[in-house]
Design an enzyme around this catalytic site. Structure first.
Site, PDB file in Angstrom:
ATOM      1  N   TYR A 194       0.840  -1.201   0.000  1.00  0.00           N
ATOM      2  CA  TYR A 194       0.000   0.000   0.000  1.00  0.00           C
ATOM      3  C   TYR A 194       0.875   1.251   0.000  1.00  0.00           C
ATOM      4  CZ  TYR A 194      -3.684   3.268   1.309  1.00  0.00           C
ATOM      5  OH  TYR A 194      -4.560   4.316   1.335  1.00  0.00           O
ATOM      6  N   HIS A 199       1.499   4.172  -3.101  1.00  0.00           N
ATOM      7  CA  HIS A 199       1.285   5.601  -2.896  1.00  0.00           C
ATOM      8  C   HIS A 199       2.569   6.412  -3.074  1.00  0.00           C
ATOM      9  CE1 HIS A 199      -2.625   4.321  -1.503  1.00  0.00           C
ATOM     10  NE2 HIS A 199      -3.005   5.580  -1.636  1.00  0.00           N
ATOM     11  N   TYR A 205      -2.972  16.302   2.008  1.00  0.00           N
ATOM     12  CA  TYR A 205      -3.648  15.001   2.066  1.00  0.00           C
ATOM     13  C   TYR A 205      -2.702  13.987   2.697  1.00  0.00           C
ATOM     14  CZ  TYR A 205      -6.433  11.063   0.151  1.00  0.00           C
ATOM     15  OH  TYR A 205      -7.198   9.938  -0.020  1.00  0.00           O
ATOM     16  N   TRP A 223      -7.550   3.992 -10.622  1.00  0.00           N
ATOM     17  CA  TRP A 223      -6.813   3.853  -9.360  1.00  0.00           C
ATOM     18  C   TRP A 223      -7.519   2.884  -8.424  1.00  0.00           C
ATOM     19  CZ3 TRP A 223      -2.138   4.688  -7.530  1.00  0.00           C
ATOM     20  CH2 TRP A 223      -1.934   4.666  -6.155  1.00  0.00           C
ATOM     21  N   TRP A 224      -8.830   3.031  -8.300  1.00  0.00           N
ATOM     22  CA  TRP A 224      -9.588   2.121  -7.440  1.00  0.00           C
ATOM     23  C   TRP A 224      -9.433   0.675  -7.897  1.00  0.00           C
ATOM     24  CZ3 TRP A 224     -14.754   5.304  -7.322  1.00  0.00           C
ATOM     25  CH2 TRP A 224     -14.606   6.366  -6.443  1.00  0.00           C
TER      26      TRP A 224
END
Length: 97
Positions: A11, A15, A34, A69-70
């Protein structure tokens, strides 16, 4: 959001290698500052962001880059049928200005 067990490093890696087109989409939507935090005891993910115009967030789910992306992330986290991450809105219980 909920990360599948054993995918913590993956993960973070994904990113760290954020697609330029996704970064452009998020910033173009007025998103800034963010951060996503991981609770290693539960694998819960908690995102915090500032946004200039909250109504622009409603447009993100229909954007092809966001959908891509999802789909890319669905194998490592709990996802809905449209591949969006399962997320639970949190209630603010304290704020110090």
């Amino acid at each position: 959001m909920q990360l599948h067990q054993g995918f913590e490093e993956e993960y973070q890696k994904r990113h760290e290698q954020l697609w330029p087109e996704l970064e452009q989409l998020l910033k173009g939507s007025g998103i800034n500052n963010y951060s996503i935090f991981l609770d290693k005891t539960t694998n819960s993910l908690f995102g915090v962001l500032n946004v200039d115009d909250k109504t622009k967030l409603d447009e993100l789910p229909s954007d092809p880059v966001m959908k891509k992306w999802w789909a890319y992330m669905k194998d490592i986290m709990e996802s809905n049928l449209d591949n969006s991450p399962v997320s639970i809105p949190l209630e603010e219980v304290f704020y110090l200005k």
